[in-house]
Design a protein around this motif. Structure first.
Motif, PDB file in Angstrom:
ATOM      1  N   ILE A 125       2.456 -13.981   9.556  1.00 18.80           N
ATOM      2  CA  ILE A 125       2.721 -13.407  11.209  1.00 18.80           C
ATOM      3  C   ILE A 125       3.366 -14.565  11.746  1.00 18.80           C
ATOM      4  N   SER A 126       3.027 -16.100  11.378  1.00 19.98           N
ATOM      5  CA  SER A 126       3.554 -17.246  12.218  1.00 19.98           C
ATOM      6  C   SER A 126       4.854 -17.307  11.750  1.00 19.98           C
ATOM      7  N   SER A 127       5.219 -17.231  10.204  1.00 15.08           N
ATOM      8  CA  SER A 127       6.564 -17.551   9.934  1.00 15.08           C
ATOM      9  C   SER A 127       7.388 -16.286  10.117  1.00 15.08           C
ATOM     10  N   GLU A 128       7.084 -14.911   9.828  1.00 14.85           N
ATOM     11  CA  GLU A 128       8.192 -14.195  10.153  1.00 14.85           C
ATOM     12  C   GLU A 128       8.379 -13.816  11.504  1.00 14.85           C
ATOM     13  N   SER A 129       7.700 -14.178  12.191  1.00 11.83           N
ATOM     14  CA  SER A 129       7.937 -13.970  13.972  1.00 11.83           C
ATOM     15  C   SER A 129       8.952 -14.905  14.099  1.00 11.83           C
ATOM     16  N   VAL A 130       9.068 -16.145  13.720  1.00 12.20           N
ATOM     17  CA  VAL A 130      10.249 -16.889  13.681  1.00 12.20           C
ATOM     18  C   VAL A 130      11.601 -16.604  13.003  1.00 12.20           C
ATOM     19  N   SER A 131      11.236 -16.189  11.843  1.00 19.36           N
ATOM     20  CA  SER A 131      12.494 -15.786  10.787  1.00 19.36           C
ATOM     21  C   SER A 131      12.975 -14.418  11.166  1.00 19.36           C
TER      22      SER A 131
ATOM     23  N   SER B 291      -3.983  -7.897  -8.761  1.00 20.62           N
ATOM     24  CA  SER B 291      -4.351  -8.800  -8.032  1.00 20.62           C
ATOM     25  C   SER B 291      -3.384  -9.433  -7.174  1.00 20.62           C
ATOM     26  N   PHE B 292      -2.220  -9.414  -7.866  1.00 21.35           N
ATOM     27  CA  PHE B 292      -0.839 -10.189  -7.059  1.00 21.35           C
ATOM     28  C   PHE B 292      -0.574  -9.205  -5.918  1.00 21.35           C
ATOM     29  N   GLY B 293      -0.699  -7.670  -6.432  1.00 20.56           N
ATOM     30  CA  GLY B 293      -0.181  -6.497  -5.513  1.00 20.56           C
ATOM     31  C   GLY B 293      -1.170  -6.524  -4.417  1.00 20.56           C
ATOM     32  N   VAL B 294      -2.088  -6.798  -4.430  1.00 21.10           N
ATOM     33  CA  VAL B 294      -3.243  -6.723  -3.130  1.00 21.10           C
ATOM     34  C   VAL B 294      -3.026  -7.869  -2.525  1.00 21.10           C
ATOM     35  N   HIS B 295      -2.738  -9.282  -3.009  1.00 21.49           N
ATOM     36  CA  HIS B 295      -2.272 -10.239  -1.892  1.00 21.49           C
ATOM     37  C   HIS B 295      -1.025  -9.914  -1.365  1.00 21.49           C
ATOM     38  N   ARG B 296      -0.115  -9.785  -2.117  1.00 25.65           N
ATOM     39  CA  ARG B 296       1.074  -9.349  -1.542  1.00 25.65           C
ATOM     40  C   ARG B 296       1.017  -8.305  -0.343  1.00 25.65           C
ATOM     41  N   THR B 297       0.181  -7.325  -0.703  1.00 28.62           N
ATOM     42  CA  THR B 297      -0.028  -6.453   0.533  1.00 28.62           C
ATOM     43  C   THR B 297      -0.459  -6.873   1.629  1.00 28.62           C
ATOM     44  N   LEU B 298      -1.389  -7.443   1.515  1.00 29.29           N
ATOM     45  CA  LEU B 298      -2.100  -8.265   2.955  1.00 29.29           C
ATOM     46  C   LEU B 298      -0.987  -9.500   3.364  1.00 29.29           C
ATOM     47  N   ASP B 299      -0.479 -10.082   2.612  1.00 20.75           N
ATOM     48  CA  ASP B 299       0.748 -10.871   2.744  1.00 20.75           C
ATOM     49  C   ASP B 299       1.705 -10.334   3.808  1.00 20.75           C
ATOM     50  N   ASN B 300       1.919  -9.070   3.310  1.00 26.03           N
ATOM     51  CA  ASN B 300       3.370  -8.391   3.936  1.00 26.03           C
ATOM     52  C   ASN B 300       2.700  -7.649   5.297  1.00 26.03           C
ATOM     53  N   ILE B 301       1.354  -7.233   5.368  1.00 26.26           N
ATOM     54  CA  ILE B 301       0.938  -7.050   6.657  1.00 26.26           C
ATOM     55  C   ILE B 301       1.536  -7.936   7.694  1.00 26.26           C
ATOM     56  N   GLY B 302       1.188  -9.224   7.591  1.00 29.69           N
ATOM     57  CA  GLY B 302       1.497 -10.113   8.076  1.00 29.69           C
ATOM     58  C   GLY B 302       3.130 -10.265   8.512  1.00 29.69           C
ATOM     59  N   ALA B 303       3.814 -10.056   7.501  1.00 29.74           N
ATOM     60  CA  ALA B 303       5.077  -9.992   7.280  1.00 29.74           C
ATOM     61  C   ALA B 303       5.801  -8.901   8.271  1.00 29.74           C
ATOM     62  N   ALA B 304       4.909  -7.911   8.329  1.00 29.03           N
ATOM     63  CA  ALA B 304       5.519  -6.602   9.296  1.00 29.03           C
ATOM     64  C   ALA B 304       4.820  -7.015  10.545  1.00 29.03           C
TER      65      ALA B 304
ATOM     66  N   ASN C 127       9.220  -4.770   5.558  1.00 24.22           N
ATOM     67  CA  ASN C 127       7.637  -5.150   4.940  1.00 24.22           C
ATOM     68  C   ASN C 127       6.785  -4.177   4.914  1.00 24.22           C
ATOM     69  N   VAL C 128       6.955  -3.169   5.578  1.00 24.91           N
ATOM     70  CA  VAL C 128       6.314  -1.639   5.616  1.00 24.91           C
ATOM     71  C   VAL C 128       6.528  -1.075   4.143  1.00 24.91           C
ATOM     72  N   VAL C 129       7.726  -1.160   3.659  1.00 25.93           N
ATOM     73  CA  VAL C 129       7.897  -0.491   2.438  1.00 25.93           C
ATOM     74  C   VAL C 129       7.327  -1.494   1.501  1.00 25.93           C
ATOM     75  N   PHE C 130       7.667  -2.684   1.590  1.00 20.62           N
ATOM     76  CA  PHE C 130       6.859  -3.691   0.638  1.00 20.62           C
ATOM     77  C   PHE C 130       5.271  -3.415   0.533  1.00 20.62           C
ATOM     78  N   LEU C 131       4.755  -3.374   1.718  1.00 25.76           N
ATOM     79  CA  LEU C 131       3.515  -3.104   1.920  1.00 25.76           C
ATOM     80  C   LEU C 131       2.833  -1.719   1.067  1.00 25.76           C
ATOM     81  N   ALA C 132       3.719  -0.745   1.199  1.00 26.08           N
ATOM     82  CA  ALA C 132       3.397   0.460   0.540  1.00 26.08           C
ATOM     83  C   ALA C 132       3.515   0.438  -0.890  1.00 26.08           C
ATOM     84  N   CYS C 133       4.477  -0.559  -1.193  1.00 24.73           N
ATOM     85  CA  CYS C 133       4.837  -0.321  -2.793  1.00 24.73           C
ATOM     86  C   CYS C 133       4.020  -1.349  -3.481  1.00 24.73           C
ATOM     87  N   ALA C 134       3.693  -2.510  -3.026  1.00 19.22           N
ATOM     88  CA  ALA C 134       3.111  -3.639  -3.671  1.00 19.22           C
ATOM     89  C   ALA C 134       1.980  -3.440  -4.691  1.00 19.22           C
TER      90      ALA C 134
END
Length: 412
Positions: free
Chosen positions: A30-36, A143-156, A269-276
């Protein structure tokens, strides 16, 4: 141990440490993607810089972390303190957010971005090593998929936050930077207080306290199957130009993309979230190398759709779908593949080596594409990169042929 517990479905199939790390990554994203999300417009619009300048900054954003990734992974492996190495990285990125509140010039902005990305480079491999240490081998991709899913909630959420701030305050870049700092600090605090410093699960393999320390097995990281992975990741990374350029191409011809620019990151990131998670599970089942290679077909499709002279909402949304699917098929999958091909003692360094190669190659890709755009124009440049990517996917598929379909460890 925590990784040995089995649960029927959903988030409960992975350890609580994976979920907590996912929450930390979510807040940090959330912090980094709000800037990027505002960075391409801020650099080319507010600061008035050229696409070459943006290519340099975007390349640094993508690749400067490469200079510390292997060192951080090595430090994590040798100290067996992955949490605290990761903590240093997260903390450094939070400190960089303070700088965003004060800098205005190109040079200062570049220095802040480099500091932030160095923090990312320090934290990534130790964090992924923690994920691996608290996961079952047959469930590592999930496990990496779950982590990346939570990660990409922030990215969205990050780009959404930036969008609504600018909607309410048209020149509210400082407000975005302040919000970015707040989320980064919360993430660091959760990591420090709630994530255990899980060490390698095979304690019996460690040297006895009075025995001399074993020589680090660099051969596992740099030779054998890992050498193929590093080469393939580098070849494909050289043709991954970065989302910012793709979005600028879409914006240049589509009123929809121009009006909703920060939300293009949300769509991806929503697509990433759905597919991770599905892609992680697929990689566990059919082979991580296979999913990683053919995931780049999604990137190729995104390039083609972006380059086609079609200025409608459907083409923009389709491009975002392909980009999101590409990241879901490659990001966590590459880390899982590197973990699969290394030993517990070299895991952090192996993951960092793969991520370093990707980061360096994407730095070169972003800088080179900025020059290519300036020379040939946007659509022509996209077609050139797309054509080269076709060749690269075929070449890497041949390079990975010995283990394209394997899900077993190939460290022997």
């Amino acid at each position: 141990p925590e990784a040995g517990a089995k649960s029927p479905r959903g988030l409960r199939t992975v350890s609580s440490t994976v979920i907590t790390l996912g929450i930390v990554s979510m807040l940090t994203d959330i912090s980094s993607e709000s800037v990027s999300a505002i960075l391409p417009l801020y650099i080319t619009g507010v600061l008035g810089l050229s696409t070459i300048a943006f290519g340099v900054i975007d390349g640094l954003y993508q690749g400067v972390s490469a200079f510390v990734r292997i060192a951080a992974g090595y430090a994590s492996d040798r100290s067996d303190q992955p949490k605290w190495i990761a903590f240093i990285g997260y903390g450094l990125s939070a400190i960089a957010r303070v700088g965003l509140l004060f800098v205005t010039g190109f040079g200062a902005l570049t220095a802040v971005i480099m500091t932030d990305r160095i923090g990312k480079g320090i934290r990534t491999a130790p964090r992924d090593s923690l994920i691996t240490a608290t996961s079952r081998p047959d469930n590592l991709g999930a496990s990496f998929g779950v982590h990346r899913t939570l990660d990409n909630i922030g990215a969205a959420v990050g780009p959404l936050l930036a969008f609504f701030i600018l909607l309410l305050i048209p020149d509210g870049y400082e407000v975005i930077f302040a919000a970015s700092l707040a989320f980064a600090v919360i993430g660091v605090a959760i990591l420090g207080f709630f994530v255990p410093n899980t060490k390698r699960v095979d304690a019996a393999a460690r040297p006895a306290p009075k025995e001399p320390r074993k020589k680090f097995a660099w051969g596992i990281v740099l030779r054998g199957p890992m050498r193929r992975v590093l080469a393939g990741a580098g070849i494909l990374g050289l043709l991954t130009i970065g989302d910012g350029f793709v979005y600028l191409v879409l914006q240049s011809r589509s009123d929809f993309a121009a009006q909703w620019f920060p939300l293009l990151y949300v769509g991806t990131n929503v697509v990433f979230l759905a597919c991770a998670i599905p892609m992680g599970k697929l990689a566990d089942r059919v082979g991580r190398a296979r999913v990683f290679v053919f995931g780049h077909v999604g990137l190729l499709a995104a390039y083609v759709v972006a380059a086609l002279p079609i200025a409608d909402i459907a083409s923009t949304l389709l491009c975002l779908v392909f980009l999101g699917a590409f990241y879901a098929s490659t990001d966590g999958v590459l880390a899982a593949l590197a973990a699969q091909l290394t030993t517990p003692e070299t895991r952090g360094t192996g993951i960092a080596a793969a991520q370093t190669v990707v980061a360096v190659s994407r730095l070169v890709a972003a800088t080179g594409f900025g020059i290519l755009w300036f020379t040939l124009g946007r659509e022509q440049s996209m077609y050139v990169v797309a054509g080269l990517l076709v060749i690269a996917v075929i070449a890497v598929a041949i390079l990975f042929r010995p283990f394209l379909s394997s899900t077993r460890s190939l460290t022997a």
